[in-house]
Design a protein around this motif. Structure first.
Motif, PDB file in Angstrom:
ATOM      1  N   MET A   1      70.304  44.117  32.283  1.00  0.00           N
ATOM      2  CA  MET A   1      70.136  43.332  34.341  1.00  0.00           C
ATOM      3  C   MET A   1      70.919  42.126  32.393  1.00  0.00           C
ATOM      4  SD  MET A   1      67.636  41.488  36.706  1.00  0.00           S
ATOM      5  CE  MET A   1      67.423  43.267  36.770  1.00  0.00           C
ATOM      6  N   SER A   2      71.733  41.138  33.773  1.00  0.00           N
ATOM      7  CA  SER A   2      72.265  40.010  33.503  1.00  0.00           C
ATOM      8  C   SER A   2      72.264  39.218  34.220  1.00  0.00           C
ATOM      9  CB  SER A   2      73.634  40.334  32.974  1.00  0.00           C
ATOM     10  OG  SER A   2      74.249  40.878  32.435  1.00  0.00           O
ATOM     11  N   ALA A   5      77.059  37.012  36.558  1.00  0.00           N
ATOM     12  CA  ALA A   5      77.506  37.559  36.209  1.00  0.00           C
ATOM     13  C   ALA A   5      79.162  37.046  36.560  1.00  0.00           C
ATOM     14  CB  ALA A   5      78.033  38.561  36.907  1.00  0.00           C
ATOM     15  N   LYS A  26      83.287  49.836  30.026  1.00  0.00           N
ATOM     16  CA  LYS A  26      82.483  50.983  31.253  1.00  0.00           C
ATOM     17  C   LYS A  26      83.500  51.187  32.403  1.00  0.00           C
ATOM     18  CE  LYS A  26      78.236  49.210  29.745  1.00  0.00           C
ATOM     19  NZ  LYS A  26      76.604  48.788  30.220  1.00  0.00           N
ATOM     20  N   PHE A  35      84.263  44.644  30.301  1.00  0.00           N
ATOM     21  CA  PHE A  35      82.755  43.423  30.400  1.00  0.00           C
ATOM     22  C   PHE A  35      82.979  43.507  29.210  1.00  0.00           C
ATOM     23  CE2 PHE A  35      81.761  47.432  33.122  1.00  0.00           C
ATOM     24  CZ  PHE A  35      81.605  46.797  34.644  1.00  0.00           C
ATOM     25  N   GLU A  37      80.679  40.682  27.548  1.00  0.00           N
ATOM     26  CA  GLU A  37      79.253  40.136  27.404  1.00  0.00           C
ATOM     27  C   GLU A  37      78.845  39.015  26.285  1.00  0.00           C
ATOM     28  OE1 GLU A  37      78.230  45.112  28.336  1.00  0.00           O
ATOM     29  OE2 GLU A  37      77.539  44.122  25.728  1.00  0.00           O
ATOM     30  N   ASN A  40      72.752  37.099  28.729  1.00  0.00           N
ATOM     31  CA  ASN A  40      72.532  36.888  29.896  1.00  0.00           C
ATOM     32  C   ASN A  40      73.628  37.383  30.778  1.00  0.00           C
ATOM     33  OD1 ASN A  40      70.071  37.805  29.306  1.00  0.00           O
ATOM     34  ND2 ASN A  40      68.495  35.564  29.841  1.00  0.00           N
ATOM     35  N   VAL A  42      77.731  38.226  31.944  1.00  0.00           N
ATOM     36  CA  VAL A  42      79.044  38.853  31.589  1.00  0.00           C
ATOM     37  C   VAL A  42      80.297  38.700  32.958  1.00  0.00           C
ATOM     38  CG1 VAL A  42      78.308  40.394  33.241  1.00  0.00           C
ATOM     39  CG2 VAL A  42      79.843  41.159  31.745  1.00  0.00           C
ATOM     40  N   VAL A  60      80.351  45.100  39.056  1.00  0.00           N
ATOM     41  CA  VAL A  60      79.399  44.455  37.550  1.00  0.00           C
ATOM     42  C   VAL A  60      78.127  44.478  38.162  1.00  0.00           C
ATOM     43  CG1 VAL A  60      79.877  41.987  38.437  1.00  0.00           C
ATOM     44  CG2 VAL A  60      79.789  42.237  36.115  1.00  0.00           C
ATOM     45  N   TYR A  64      75.596  45.929  35.982  1.00  0.00           N
ATOM     46  CA  TYR A  64      74.712  45.086  35.298  1.00  0.00           C
ATOM     47  C   TYR A  64      73.105  43.489  36.176  1.00  0.00           C
ATOM     48  CZ  TYR A  64      78.250  44.420  32.090  1.00  0.00           C
ATOM     49  OH  TYR A  64      78.870  45.747  30.199  1.00  0.00           O
ATOM     50  N   PRO A  66      73.322  41.666  38.486  1.00  0.00           N
ATOM     51  CA  PRO A  66      72.786  40.482  38.252  1.00  0.00           C
ATOM     52  C   PRO A  66      72.273  39.375  39.109  1.00  0.00           C
ATOM     53  CG  PRO A  66      75.113  40.717  38.888  1.00  0.00           C
ATOM     54  CD  PRO A  66      74.524  42.086  38.383  1.00  0.00           C
TER      55      PRO A  66
END
Length: 240
Positions: A1-2, A5, A26, A35, A37, A40, A42, A60, A64, A66
């Motif tokens: 988890m971010s 984004a 991905k 992506f 990275e 935290n 992206v 995204v 992820y 976000p």
């Protein structure tokens, strides 16, 4: 988890920010994305235009998850007072195609998302129709993707072309996936020497805008990181 984004159109817009970030390719919905990275955060560069931005935003979000998603990148000035390198943090984003809009928690002024690179005449019409200070192509699409999933949304744009700057239609240099066809553009301009001064100005403007945008994004990311660290520390103390 971010936590954060960032969706941009092209890598050259955010290269000063992500040049040392980790790259992770991905697949999502039958397409592959690059992506970038770090901690935290992206960044994904989905391509030019609303459809490309929508696909990148949805990807995204799906991968992820976000808490916040930003539409970041270049914009054209509708206000003659705005100069190359000026950062725009709008309070409202309008879709010129259907007139829908989203109001943001912070910022000032209006950004309008238009379906193509706007000429000077189109800029004047967009300014008068929507009361906007800047125009882009992707912001409204990212906003819609964020709203559909209940994710926080904000915009960070930088002026790359001023109100009086004009250039022949750029649509011919963008493919169906939103990729800028650099080779086709180079061939087109090489055969038209009268465009060379504008191309040189465009390159200078892009470099200046990219540096200004990335300084703003870096400051924003650092502030979010500090805030997250503080909250983590508070949570740790509470459990001792």
């Amino acid at each position: 988890m971010s936590r954060v984004a960032i969706v941009a159109a092209l890598e050259r817009e955010v290269r000063p920010l992500v040049k040392e970030w980790r790259v992770n390719e991905k697949a999502s919905d039958g397409r592959r994305f690059r992506f970038f990275e770090k901690d935290n955060s992206v960044v994904v560069c989905g391509g030019i235009g609303a459809e490309a931005a929508r696909r990148a935003a949805e990807s995204v979000i799906a991968i992820y998850a976000p808490k916040m998603i930003y539409s970041a990148g270049f914009a054209g000035a509708l206000d003659p007072a705005l100069k190359v390198g000026d950062v725009v943090l709008p309070r409202r984003v309008v879709n010129a195609g259907d007139g829908s809009s989203v109001n943001l928690d912070q910022g000032e002024g209006v950004l309008v998302s238009f379906g193509s690179v706007a000429s000077r005449e189109q800029k004047a019409k967009l300014r008068d129709s929507f009361g906007a200070q800047a125009v882009d192509m992707e912001g409204a699409a990212v906003a819609r993707a964020a709203a559909a999933r209940g994710i926080g949304f904000a915009v960070v744009k930088v002026i790359s072309d001023e109100f009086d700057f004009s250039f022949p239609s750029m649509e011919r240099f963008v493919d169906s996936e939103g990729r800028f066809l650099q080779g086709r553009f180079a061939c087109f301009t090489a055969l038209r020497p009268w465009l060379w001064p504008q191309v040189a100005r465009l390159a200078r403007n892009s470099n200046c805008a990219s540096l200004a945008l990335c300084r703003c994004l870096r400051t924003m990311i650092d502030a979010i990181s500090v805030s997250s660290d503080v909250r983590t520390g508070e949570n740790s103390i509470a459990h001792e």
